[in-house]
Design a protein around this motif. Structure first.
Motif, PDB file in Angstrom:
ATOM      1  N   TYR A  92       0.804  -1.222   0.000  1.00  0.00           N
ATOM      2  CA  TYR A  92       0.000   0.000   0.000  1.00  0.00           C
ATOM      3  C   TYR A  92       0.842   1.280   0.000  1.00  0.00           C
ATOM      4  CZ  TYR A  92      -3.967  -3.061   0.855  1.00  0.00           C
ATOM      5  OH  TYR A  92      -4.935  -4.047   0.736  1.00  0.00           O
ATOM      6  N   LYS A 112      -4.810   0.842  -5.650  1.00  0.00           N
ATOM      7  CA  LYS A 112      -4.325  -0.349  -4.959  1.00  0.00           C
ATOM      8  C   LYS A 112      -5.417  -1.403  -4.775  1.00  0.00           C
ATOM      9  CE  LYS A 112       0.027   0.748  -4.067  1.00  0.00           C
ATOM     10  NZ  LYS A 112       1.162  -0.082  -4.522  1.00  0.00           N
ATOM     11  N   ASP A 113      -6.627  -0.956  -4.451  1.00  0.00           N
ATOM     12  CA  ASP A 113      -7.707  -1.908  -4.244  1.00  0.00           C
ATOM     13  C   ASP A 113      -8.027  -2.663  -5.530  1.00  0.00           C
ATOM     14  OD1 ASP A 113      -7.955  -1.277  -1.586  1.00  0.00           O
ATOM     15  OD2 ASP A 113      -9.583   0.157  -1.884  1.00  0.00           O
TER      16      ASP A 113
END
Length: 793
Positions: free
Chosen positions: A137, A201-202
């Protein structure tokens, strides 16, 4: 930091058709990140030293290019030359279910269920990051230290390494980068940076979680969660059945190496195969989860390794090993009718709820399969085959379907080819086809009380066969004026030939089409689609023998026609699919593609069908096939000959809740069928299968004991189509007006008080046991209430 192996995951180009999984390579090889040195010794020759020096310089240059950043990811020609591949649409399995919701099978090359990232329990994503890339992350897609280390080792003779971030692992998969080279590593890094600039990122985590391989044939995080724990990653945290942090850590820890090294190296991190190593890796993951504050200290301190489900054998699904597997080809055919192509089916992601009820399916298999010790087929030769089809007449739903034990073999119910999904064959229905002849005759106002002449020959002079029975044995000697009802129950052929001849055989065929028969085979050639041809084609290809079942039809289509009659003349299209659902992988929205088919259509008059059902009820009694508990049923038997004996035998009919069609014939090739030392008829083994199937289904489903509608007699007893001769008048008998006795018998009139009708063959109708209220013997007006057991069809 955590590193991963993606060697076990399916590697495929974007949008490519799924291929078999690439199994893990031993630690130390490409994809087994963090593995030790390779086992080979160094070559100490001068040439080898020169090669190593060259590799060192090359590696240094490559590392410099990477470290400079601007040279690789800042806009140079190399960066611009590398295209960002589109996100891979992961192939997934199709879930096939019984009507009750229980899973029959998962079909597809990969056991994968794609799920939307937005709905994945965050603890799962955090566990995967902790195990594979704890800085996921915070970095920009590239682990610079890992790249440097991997590049140096790869070019200086050390272990080949990947040191990939989660983004790089997905980049490698999306771009189908399989070669072990610095060029591949550079391209992987470039694509990773481009992915990070295109997706958040998700989104990257979601694509990764749907792609990774997690052992035991499970692709994607949802299939793994279901397989190892029987849970879904979509269940929100805190709800019953949600994945716990400890279970999430188990799943995440498997990714590094999902399966044992086939060459005997590391056994991987699947707890079912290497529990000690799996626990060590799990501890590493849990520690990282704590370090990154994805779990609390209390959760960490309370950690306990969870129990996983044991290994299940691949291919053990009933759909790939049992009779219900034949249903799958009918499911695929119906999906195609719905507009779902084979390509879309192969892509997966469908949840198909079939109409098959597990209890009725079990009853069909136990009644019809030779493998069932309780089946009437169990003692029959291996060359014999049965099919058992149970349809809900009120909806057309196929509740039970036994059409053979081999799911990849011949479909003895629908004769549907497993590859082309085309109809390839059928069987001669014999006298069971008379149901359509009767439906057509009733429509033309022909009464069951009409009489027919069994001595009349065809126009070419050929005699009409009646199962080999002698004329003197037909209709108790009343062959020239045999009524239609008795002829139906005894299954004589001659009235049906003349009905087809009188009203036109095309009307008989039309009745079959109306009921549900679509394909019929002429004596030679391919099947004729009756729904796409007309009466002229039918008359050209089929003769009047169609009226008593000469021409082959698929049993499944015949079963639909039988269901129409059981349902009182209302036809419902036979179908195997109740509902199809598809989950949008991006939004999680469930779309119902197709539901159960619409209401039926009345094709035959209700009163006429009650009339026909009333006669069919008598057949059950005559053949001694009454169901348990006094349950009312209707039926018709049928046989078609082969080599002078029996080749196809049938028993069809049912109860208001279930239409049952049973065929027994030759497996692969026709054989002469025997029940013991005698020829088999529909009233033999097929009727026993039929009774066993219906009794078991009714008991398992706890159906009420429902009756058919009260019989309404219809039609004209003096129909112009009937050709029965007038019965001879009864002998003229004089009586004594004073005593009311027949002259010549005075003195004996009071014997037995006139109750000797049952024993004096000279009396009018005496051989019926007094059971013929219509008079005139067995054929007197169709009012028979008792009949001898039938010897044929």
């Amino acid at each position: 930091m955590g590193s991963a192996s993606v060697g076990a995951a399916r590697v495929g180009a974007a949008g490519a058709t799924a291929r078999a999984a690439v199994r893990p390579v031993p630690p130390g090889d490409e994809g087994a990140i963090g593995g030790g040195r390779s086992g080979r010794g160094k070559d100490k020759s001068k040439a080898a030293k020169r090669r190593r020096r060259t590799n060192i310089l090359t590696a240094a240059a490559a590392v410099l290019v990477i470290l400079l950043g601007a040279g690789v990811v800042g806009g140079t020609y190399f960066f611009d030359d590398v295209d960002l591949p589109p996100p891979v649409t992961e192939d997934q399995s199709n879930v096939i279910k019984y009507s009750t919701g229980a899973t029959i099978a998962k079909l597809g090359e990969q056991n994968r269920t794609v799920v939307p990232e937005a709905k994945i329990n965050k603890v799962v994503e955090h566990a995967v990051a902790a195990a594979e890339d704890k800085n996921f992350y915070s970095h920009h897609g590239i682990d610079m230290k890992g790249i440097v280390r991997a590049a140096w080792n790869n070019f200086t003779g050390g272990a080949t390494q990947g040191a990939s971030t989660i983004t790089q692992q997905y980049a490698r998969h999306a771009a189908d980068l399989k070669a072990i080279s610095i060029n591949r590593k550079l391209r992987e890094a470039v694509i990773a940076r481009k992915l990070e600039s295109q997706y958040n990122k998700d989104q990257i985590m979601g694509m990764y979680l749907n792609y990774i391989y997690l052992g035991e044939g499970r692709y994607g995080i949802e299939a793994a969660a279901q397989g190892y724990f029987g849970k879904s990653v979509l269940t929100p945290a805190g709800q019953k059945g949600a994945i716990t942090p400890y279970e999430a850590a188990v799943l995440a820890s498997i990714i590094k190496q999902p399966e044992p090294d086939p060459s005997g190296g590391h056994k991987g991190y699947d707890p079912n195969y290497n529990l000690a190593a799996a626990k060590d890796r799990w501890e590493y993951t849990m520690k990282n989860m704590l370090e990154m504050k994805w779990i609390t200290q209390a959760e960490y301190d309370a950690r306990k390794y969870p129990k996983v489900k044991p290994v299940t054998k691949a291919g053990s699904s009933k759909a790939t090993s049992g009779p219900v597997g034949v249903v799958m080809r009918h499911v695929r055919a119906e999906l195609a009718e719905m507009g779902i192509s084979q390509q879309e089916f192969d892509k997966g992601g469908l949840t198909v709820t079939t109409t098959i009820n597990p209890a009725v399916q079990k009853a069909a298999e136990e009644a019809g399969s030779r493998k069932s010790e309780t089946s009437p087929m169990h003692s029959k030769p291996a060359t014999y085959q049965a099919s058992v089809i149970g349809i809900d007449p009120k909806t057309g739903a196929v509740l039970g379907y036994y059409a053979g034990d081999d799911p990849n073999g011949l479909d003895y119910g629908g004769y549907m080819d497993g590859q082309t999904l085309k109809i390839t064959g059928g069987q001669s229905p014999g006298s069971t086809f008379k149901l359509y002849t009767l439906a057509a005759g009733l429509k033309e106002d022909i009464s069951f009380k009409t009489t027919w002449d069994g001595t009349k020959t065809r126009p070419n002079g050929k005699k009409i066969s009646n199962a080999g029975a002698e004329d003197s044995a037909i209709c108790k000697g009343k062959i020239k004026y045999c009524d239609l009802e008795y002829s139906t129950i005894k299954s004589y052929n001659f009235p049906f030939y003349w009905i087809a001849d009188g009203i036109g055989r095309e009307k008989v065929i039309q009745a079959a089409v109306d009921a549900g028969v679509q394909h019929m085979f002429p004596d030679k050639g391919d099947a004729i689609d009756l729904t796409k041809t007309n009466a002229a084609t039918w008359k050209k290809n089929f003769d009047n023998e169609v009226a008593f079942g000469q021409y082959r039809v698929p049993p499944l289509e015949h079963a639909e026609g039988v269901a129409t009659i059981v349902n009182g003349g209302v036809r419902n299209d036979t179908h195997f699919i109740k509902e199809v659902r598809k989950v949008d992988a991006d939004t999680g929205k469930v779309t119902i593609i197709k539901g159960q088919k619409s209401a039926g259509k009345r094709v035959f008059d209700e009163a006429q069908m009650s009339n026909l059902q009333g006669v069919m009820a008598e057949i059950v009694k005559v053949d001694d096939r009454d169901l348990k508990g006094g349950r009312e049923s209707i039926a018709k038997s049928g046989t078609w000959e082969f080599n002078g004996g029996s080749g196809d035998t049938w028993f069809v009919g049912g109860i208001p809740q279930l239409a049952a069609t049973v065929w027994v014939g030759g497996k692969n090739n026709k054989v002469e069928l025997k029940d013991g030392n005698k020829d088999m008829f529909g009233a033999g083994t097929p009727s026993k299968i039929w009774k066993k199937f219906l009794d078991a289904s009714a008991a398992a489903m706890n159906w009420d004991n429902e009756d058919f509608p009260k019989r309404v007699e219809t039609g004209n007893p003096d129909s112009p189509y009937a050709n029965g001769q007038e019965p001879p008048p009864p002998p003229v008998q004089q009586t004594d007006p004073n005593q009311g006795c027949v002259l010549g018998f005075i003195g004996t009139c009071d014997n037995n008080n006139g109750q000797n009708n049952g024993g004096n063959p000279g009396n009018n109708g005496g051989n019926t046991g007094g059971g013929n209220p219509g008079g005139g013997g067995d054929a007197g007006g169709g009012g028979n209430t008792t009949f001898p057991t039938t010897q044929g069809d």
